[in-house]
Design a protein around this motif. Structure first.
Motif, PDB file in Angstrom:
ATOM      1  N   LEU A 140       0.831  -1.196   0.000  1.00  0.00           N
ATOM      2  CA  LEU A 140       0.000   0.000   0.000  1.00  0.00           C
ATOM      3  C   LEU A 140       0.872   1.255   0.000  1.00  0.00           C
ATOM      4  O   LEU A 140       0.574   2.234  -0.696  1.00  0.00           O
ATOM      5  CB  LEU A 140      -0.931  -0.007   1.206  1.00  0.00           C
ATOM      6  CG  LEU A 140      -1.854   1.210   1.376  1.00  0.00           C
ATOM      7  CD1 LEU A 140      -2.723   1.415   0.142  1.00  0.00           C
ATOM      8  CD2 LEU A 140      -2.713   1.050   2.621  1.00  0.00           C
ATOM      9  N   HIS A 141       1.957   1.235   0.775  1.00  0.00           N
ATOM     10  CA  HIS A 141       2.882   2.370   0.790  1.00  0.00           C
ATOM     11  C   HIS A 141       3.455   2.600  -0.609  1.00  0.00           C
ATOM     12  O   HIS A 141       3.487   3.743  -1.102  1.00  0.00           O
ATOM     13  CB  HIS A 141       4.012   2.096   1.781  1.00  0.00           C
ATOM     14  CG  HIS A 141       5.082   3.156   1.786  1.00  0.00           C
ATOM     15  ND1 HIS A 141       4.867   4.437   2.277  1.00  0.00           N
ATOM     16  CD2 HIS A 141       6.372   3.132   1.336  1.00  0.00           C
ATOM     17  CE1 HIS A 141       5.979   5.149   2.128  1.00  0.00           C
ATOM     18  NE2 HIS A 141       6.894   4.378   1.567  1.00  0.00           N
ATOM     19  N   SER A 142       3.874   1.525  -1.281  1.00  0.00           N
ATOM     20  CA  SER A 142       4.411   1.653  -2.643  1.00  0.00           C
ATOM     21  C   SER A 142       3.344   2.147  -3.607  1.00  0.00           C
ATOM     22  O   SER A 142       3.620   2.956  -4.496  1.00  0.00           O
ATOM     23  CB  SER A 142       4.963   0.298  -3.112  1.00  0.00           C
ATOM     24  OG  SER A 142       6.009  -0.145  -2.278  1.00  0.00           O
ATOM     25  N   ALA A 143       2.109   1.658  -3.424  1.00  0.00           N
ATOM     26  CA  ALA A 143       1.010   2.066  -4.313  1.00  0.00           C
ATOM     27  C   ALA A 143       0.701   3.551  -4.168  1.00  0.00           C
ATOM     28  O   ALA A 143       0.402   4.237  -5.145  1.00  0.00           O
ATOM     29  CB  ALA A 143      -0.236   1.226  -4.017  1.00  0.00           C
ATOM     30  N   ARG A 144       0.777   4.067  -2.934  1.00  0.00           N
ATOM     31  CA  ARG A 144       0.531   5.495  -2.715  1.00  0.00           C
ATOM     32  C   ARG A 144       1.595   6.341  -3.400  1.00  0.00           C
ATOM     33  O   ARG A 144       1.296   7.368  -4.006  1.00  0.00           O
ATOM     34  CB  ARG A 144       0.481   5.792  -1.216  1.00  0.00           C
ATOM     35  CG  ARG A 144      -0.747   5.238  -0.524  1.00  0.00           C
ATOM     36  CD  ARG A 144      -0.639   5.294   1.004  1.00  0.00           C
ATOM     37  NE  ARG A 144      -0.386   6.648   1.475  1.00  0.00           N
ATOM     38  CZ  ARG A 144       0.736   7.029   2.085  1.00  0.00           C
ATOM     39  NH1 ARG A 144       1.716   6.147   2.296  1.00  0.00           N
ATOM     40  NH2 ARG A 144       0.889   8.268   2.484  1.00  0.00           N
ATOM     41  N   LEU A 145       2.858   5.914  -3.321  1.00  0.00           N
ATOM     42  CA  LEU A 145       3.932   6.640  -3.999  1.00  0.00           C
ATOM     43  C   LEU A 145       3.751   6.599  -5.515  1.00  0.00           C
ATOM     44  O   LEU A 145       3.918   7.615  -6.205  1.00  0.00           O
ATOM     45  CB  LEU A 145       5.287   6.041  -3.620  1.00  0.00           C
ATOM     46  CG  LEU A 145       5.709   6.159  -2.147  1.00  0.00           C
ATOM     47  CD1 LEU A 145       7.056   5.490  -1.932  1.00  0.00           C
ATOM     48  CD2 LEU A 145       5.767   7.624  -1.716  1.00  0.00           C
ATOM     49  N   GLY A 154      -6.068   4.492  -6.685  1.00  0.00           N
ATOM     50  CA  GLY A 154      -6.074   3.095  -6.284  1.00  0.00           C
ATOM     51  C   GLY A 154      -7.246   2.851  -5.350  1.00  0.00           C
ATOM     52  O   GLY A 154      -7.991   3.781  -5.008  1.00  0.00           O
ATOM     53  N   ALA A 155      -7.421   1.613  -4.948  1.00  0.00           N
ATOM     54  CA  ALA A 155      -8.545   1.293  -4.053  1.00  0.00           C
ATOM     55  C   ALA A 155      -8.147   0.176  -3.109  1.00  0.00           C
ATOM     56  O   ALA A 155      -7.391  -0.735  -3.474  1.00  0.00           O
ATOM     57  CB  ALA A 155      -9.779   0.890  -4.850  1.00  0.00           C
ATOM     58  N   LEU A 156      -8.660   0.250  -1.895  1.00  0.00           N
ATOM     59  CA  LEU A 156      -8.524  -0.815  -0.911  1.00  0.00           C
ATOM     60  C   LEU A 156      -9.922  -1.358  -0.651  1.00  0.00           C
ATOM     61  O   LEU A 156     -10.831  -0.596  -0.306  1.00  0.00           O
ATOM     62  CB  LEU A 156      -7.900  -0.273   0.379  1.00  0.00           C
ATOM     63  CG  LEU A 156      -7.208  -1.297   1.282  1.00  0.00           C
ATOM     64  CD1 LEU A 156      -5.987  -1.881   0.590  1.00  0.00           C
ATOM     65  CD2 LEU A 156      -6.799  -0.658   2.602  1.00  0.00           C
ATOM     66  N   VAL A 157     -10.091  -2.656  -0.851  1.00  0.00           N
ATOM     67  CA  VAL A 157     -11.404  -3.286  -0.716  1.00  0.00           C
ATOM     68  C   VAL A 157     -11.345  -4.344   0.381  1.00  0.00           C
ATOM     69  O   VAL A 157     -10.600  -5.323   0.277  1.00  0.00           O
ATOM     70  CB  VAL A 157     -11.853  -3.938  -2.035  1.00  0.00           C
ATOM     71  CG1 VAL A 157     -13.275  -4.504  -1.892  1.00  0.00           C
ATOM     72  CG2 VAL A 157     -11.776  -2.950  -3.190  1.00  0.00           C
ATOM     73  N   PHE A 158     -12.104  -4.136   1.444  1.00  0.00           N
ATOM     74  CA  PHE A 158     -12.216  -5.134   2.516  1.00  0.00           C
ATOM     75  C   PHE A 158     -13.354  -6.099   2.158  1.00  0.00           C
ATOM     76  O   PHE A 158     -14.437  -5.667   1.735  1.00  0.00           O
ATOM     77  CB  PHE A 158     -12.513  -4.455   3.852  1.00  0.00           C
ATOM     78  CG  PHE A 158     -11.285  -4.098   4.632  1.00  0.00           C
ATOM     79  CD1 PHE A 158     -11.026  -4.703   5.859  1.00  0.00           C
ATOM     80  CD2 PHE A 158     -10.378  -3.172   4.148  1.00  0.00           C
ATOM     81  CE1 PHE A 158      -9.891  -4.381   6.588  1.00  0.00           C
ATOM     82  CE2 PHE A 158      -9.243  -2.844   4.860  1.00  0.00           C
ATOM     83  CZ  PHE A 158      -8.987  -3.450   6.089  1.00  0.00           C
ATOM     84  N   ASP A 260      -2.658  11.386  -0.227  1.00  0.00           N
ATOM     85  CA  ASP A 260      -3.632  12.234   0.458  1.00  0.00           C
ATOM     86  C   ASP A 260      -4.036  11.681   1.816  1.00  0.00           C
ATOM     87  O   ASP A 260      -4.691  12.346   2.608  1.00  0.00           O
ATOM     88  CB  ASP A 260      -4.876  12.452  -0.416  1.00  0.00           C
ATOM     89  CG  ASP A 260      -5.531  11.144  -0.843  1.00  0.00           C
ATOM     90  OD1 ASP A 260      -4.993  10.076  -0.492  1.00  0.00           O
ATOM     91  OD2 ASP A 260      -6.557  11.203  -1.532  1.00  0.00           O
ATOM     92  N   ALA A 261      -3.659  10.420   2.090  1.00  0.00           N
ATOM     93  CA  ALA A 261      -3.923   9.818   3.403  1.00  0.00           C
ATOM     94  C   ALA A 261      -2.866   8.756   3.652  1.00  0.00           C
ATOM     95  O   ALA A 261      -2.313   8.176   2.712  1.00  0.00           O
ATOM     96  CB  ALA A 261      -5.321   9.206   3.447  1.00  0.00           C
ATOM     97  N   SER A 262      -2.561   8.501   4.927  1.00  0.00           N
ATOM     98  CA  SER A 262      -1.588   7.474   5.274  1.00  0.00           C
ATOM     99  C   SER A 262      -2.179   6.095   5.011  1.00  0.00           C
ATOM    100  O   SER A 262      -3.395   5.932   4.856  1.00  0.00           O
ATOM    101  CB  SER A 262      -1.195   7.603   6.745  1.00  0.00           C
ATOM    102  OG  SER A 262      -2.300   7.262   7.574  1.00  0.00           O
TER     103      SER A 262
END
Length: 543
Positions: A140-145, A154-158, A260-262
């Motif tokens: 996720l850190h790499s995806a944000r960069l 991008g998207a995070l899906v639970f 835009d968010a951690s």
């Protein structure tokens, strides 16, 4: 010399940095010594060493510096990895002259295997083999960069299995574990290879989807497609032996853009969306961003309404004229509109993207071609209109259809329309994949008499070699270049270059988006002979 086969062995090199022969009776040492004998460092094939790695090491050797624990992964036997570690010191004669290197080697394959196992335990879920929370946060850190650089969302899906406690009780612990593995497999089947599927423990899975496009609307459509695929895959029955069970899942979705968010904040937002979904029952999806959720809901409404539009006779063709230097109409471009009973006339910017994502663009595109064929037949009955053409846009999904050529042949034959009056427009972005199949389809349709235009030319990413490979007859200069033609010298230079290129290739050119007489005059002075835009007519019903 002859050595006892042990886990550690000596090695030597001469002043040219070539390995000297060393005889070892058996084992890894014998294999390595035989493979290295007489070879220079640069001749050694190590799977973990690139060109830059070797250059760095050789610079150290030429400086006659000692080195320690140089790890090399060598091609092993029977597919098993072979790792060795080499340490060495320079050998100098009495006068201080360099004579080579001398050192020891060790077999560290077991150590490396243990490291890999520890890494797997640290980063992967042991039941499913999927990423765990730690690895997911790293990704996720790499995806944000990456999102910051590319400006793509991008998207995070639970994903949470509804009433998993009841499933566990009904199936038993062993089969419930199989169910969890199956959920992971199905989620992976829905995603691209560079996306990540993780299990956080229990029945909670997380999907990290990247590169969903620029702009919230595009990203919303992309994530909606992913959610649909996951929901459909998870709805299939689960079979274990003679038993079959059905299960549903709730989904919580959080889109993110750049930094835009951690990562932890994105986690919390997706978890919050999942909690909201579970509060509303089973098989529910909720989005953290209410704006995005509103867009998703709107897209869903549009898609459901579009599915009825064809059968309910709500689609219309509007036509925009294409004219020559004397403003004589040469033909028309057919443009799709939607006459909704409540919303009125809906423009393509509100429904074409939804139609593309859902696949409805294929039957809609076939309808457009069929209607254009009927109109061409009507043109033949009027001598003034008999020579005019109708241009129709092909979508990427249509072009990818295996039966595209057969369908168009059928429509031409059943309508009796003249194929040489039908033009099909494709865009540069449609040429990025399967260029050979695309060429075959276009050539087969060209043999029928159909002509092809490359639309929005100059805005895509295709190679100019496509202009030579494909059976094109025309280029259309994108309106973005025409809009600033009178004020931007760069746009003027691009337009002039396109016209010169087309002339050298024997292609005609249409300038789109012509709204001012000054634009028409400059284009004409540059050699453009066909025009389209509000200066000559807006899209309207043909009558």
């Amino acid at each position: 010399m002859r050595l006892d086969p042990t886990a550690q062995w000596p090695w030597e090199q001469d002043a040219s940095l070539r390995f000297l022969p060393v005889t070892v009776e058996s084992g890894v040492a014998a294999h390595v010594c035989a493979a290295f004998s007489g070879r220079h460092w640069s001749d050694i094939r190590a799977l973990n060493m690139g060109k830059a790695d070797w250059q760095k090491h050789v610079r150290l050797l030429y400086a006659h510096e000692p080195f320690f624990n140089l790890e090399l992964e060598l091609p092993g036997t029977e597919g098993l990895p072979l790792w060795i570690s080499l340490s060495g010191v320079p050998v100098l004669d009495a006068a201080g002259g360099f004579r080579g290197y001398r050192g020891v080697g060790r077999d560290i394959s077991v150590h490396k295997a243990t490291e890999a196992t520890i890494a797997d335990l640290a980063l992967n879920d042991q039941l499913t083999g999927l990423a765990n929370r730690r690895l997911l946060l790293e990704r996720l850190h790499s995806a944000r960069l990456a999102s910051t650089r590319s400006q793509e969302s991008g998207a995070l899906v639970f994903v949470d299995i509804d009433n998993f406690k009841g499933q566990n009780h009904a199936l038993g612990h062993a089969l419930a574990d199989e169910l969890l593995k199956e959920v992971g497999t199905r989620l992976q089947s829905c995603m691209r290879e560079y996306d990540t599927v993780a299990r956080l423990g229990g029945d909670v899975f997380v999907v990290l989807a990247t590169a969903l496009g620029q702009g919230s609307d595009h990203a919303a459509l992309s994530v909606q497609t992913i959610v649909k695929k996951m929901t459909a895959a998870l709805a299939l029955p689960f079979t274990a032996g003679a038993r079959e069970a059905r299960f549903t899942c709730c989904l919580g979705v959080c889109l993110f853009h750049g930094a835009d968010a951690s990562g932890e904040e994105i986690f919390k937002r997706a978890e919050m969306a999942l909690r909201q979904a579970k509060q509303h029952g089973r098989q529910v999806t909720r989005y953290f961003d209410p704006v995005i959720e509103a867009q998703i809901n709107q897209h869903g409404q549009i898609e459901r309404a579009l599915a009825l539009a064809l059968s309910a006779d709500q689609l219309r063709l509007y036509y925009q004229p294409i004219v020559d230097m004397e403003r004589k109409v040469l033909g028309y471009e057919a443009l799709l509109r939607w006459s909704h009973p409540e919303l009125g006339m809906v423009g393509p910017d509100l429904f074409i993207a939804v139609a593309e994502q859902s696949g409805l663009i294929v039957p809609m595109g076939e309808w457009v071609i069929a209607m254009a064929c009927q109109q061409l037949v009507a043109f033949q009955k009027c001598p003034v209109l008999a020579e005019q053409t109708i241009a129709v846009n092909l979508s990427a999904r249509q072009l990818a259809q295996a039966d595209l050529v057969d369908n168009i042949k059928r429509m031409l034959q059943s309508s009796g329309a003249p194929a040489n009056r039908l033009k099909l427009e494709i865009t540069e972005s449609m040429l990025l994949t399967d260029i050979d199949k695309t060429r075959e389809k276009l050539q087969e349709l060209t043999r029928l008499g159909i002509r092809f235009s490359l639309d929005d030319f100059g805005t895509g990413y295709s190679s100019l070699s496509y202009l030579k490979k494909l059976p094109l007859s025309q280029l259309k200069i994108d309106q973005s270049f025409v809009r600033e033609l009178l004020t931007d010298p760069v746009d003027a230079a691009i337009v002039k270059t396109i016209l010169q290129l087309a002339k050298s290739l024997g292609l005609s050119v249409i300038a789109e988006g012509v709204e001012l007489e000054g634009q028409r005059k400059v284009l004409a002075d540059m050699g453009c002979r066909e025009f389209q835009g509000y200066l000559f007519g807006k899209p309207n019903p043909l009558e």
